[in-house]
Design a protein around this motif. Structure first.
Motif, short mmCIF file in Angstrom:
data_model
loop_
_atom_site.label_atom_id
_atom_site.label_comp_id
_atom_site.label_asym_id
_atom_site.label_seq_id
_atom_site.Cartn_x
_atom_site.Cartn_y
_atom_site.Cartn_z
N VAL A 62 14.93 37.71 55.44
CA VAL A 62 14.21 38.75 54.73
C VAL A 62 15.12 39.36 53.66
N ARG A 63 14.50 39.87 52.61
CA ARG A 63 15.25 40.52 51.54
C ARG A 63 15.40 41.99 51.92
N ALA A 64 16.62 42.48 51.89
CA ALA A 64 16.89 43.88 52.24
C ALA A 64 16.71 44.75 51.00
N VAL A 65 15.88 45.78 51.17
CA VAL A 65 15.64 46.73 50.08
C VAL A 65 15.86 48.13 50.64
N GLU A 66 16.70 48.91 49.95
CA GLU A 66 16.92 50.29 50.38
C GLU A 66 15.82 51.17 49.79
N ILE A 67 15.20 51.94 50.67
CA ILE A 67 14.16 52.87 50.22
C ILE A 67 14.54 54.27 50.69
N PRO A 68 14.11 55.28 49.95
CA PRO A 68 14.46 56.65 50.36
C PRO A 68 13.75 57.05 51.64
N LYS A 69 14.47 57.77 52.48
CA LYS A 69 13.85 58.32 53.69
C LYS A 69 12.96 59.48 53.31
N ASP A 70 12.06 59.84 54.21
CA ASP A 70 11.22 61.01 54.00
C ASP A 70 12.09 62.25 53.84
N TYR A 71 11.67 63.15 53.01
CA TYR A 71 12.34 64.43 52.81
C TYR A 71 13.74 64.27 52.21
N GLY A 72 13.99 63.16 51.53
CA GLY A 72 15.23 62.98 50.78
C GLY A 72 16.50 62.93 51.60
N ALA A 73 16.44 62.54 52.84
CA ALA A 73 17.62 62.51 53.71
C ALA A 73 18.29 61.13 53.68
N GLY A 74 18.64 60.62 52.50
CA GLY A 74 19.31 59.33 52.39
C GLY A 74 18.32 58.17 52.22
N THR A 75 18.77 56.98 52.61
CA THR A 75 17.94 55.79 52.48
C THR A 75 17.90 55.03 53.81
N ARG A 76 16.94 54.11 53.89
CA ARG A 76 16.87 53.19 55.02
C ARG A 76 16.61 51.81 54.47
#
Length: 138
Positions: A62-76
């Motif tokens: 799978v291709r890893a894509v960083e997306i923002p966490k809810d409420y701006g607490a970093g990425t997942r």
């Protein structure tokens, strides 16, 4: 002469492809987009059906894509599967849903939960099929 290892209707693969097309989405690690897959649709779907039916299908990376966490607490990290793998996943889900025993307490249409003393009452009521979560039905 022995047939395929698994009986998977070709129509199921085609219907799963329709769902994947309707959902859209980005290409996976193989960089094949939905429109690119569609160019050779018949051959691609047949190849997938043949591999799944014979038991020789294995999903790709799978291709890893960083997306923002809810409420701006970093990425997942979100794993984006290849189009062909999304079709296979959809087909398997559709096949399992069709074969599920609806009388099972684990069927998604049934109510099932485990009581927790800290569970809000409104959630407890939703969990119990008769309303109200009681400790004696655990």
């Amino acid at each position: 002469m022995k047939g395929k290892s698994f009986e998977i209707p070709k129509r199921l693969i085609y219907e799963a492809w329709g769902k994947v097309q309707a959902n859209g989405g980005a290409p996976g690690v193989d960089a094949v987009s939905i429109p690119e897959f569609a160019v050779n649709e018949r051959a691609n779907l047949y190849k997938l059906w043949n591999r799944m039916s014979s038991g020789s299908y294995f999903p790709g990376a799978v291709r890893a894509v960083e997306i923002p966490k809810d409420y701006g607490a970093g990425t997942r990290v979100l794993g984006v599967p290849n189009v062909v793998d999304r079709i296979a996943q959809s087909a398997v889900a559709m096949l399992l849903e069709e074969r599920l025993d609806r009388s099972s307490p684990h069927h998604p249409d049934q109510y099932y939960c485990v009581f927790s003393p800290n569970m809000p009452p409104v959630i407890a009521e939703m969990c119990h099929p008769l309303g109200g979560c009681e400790r004696d039905w655990l």
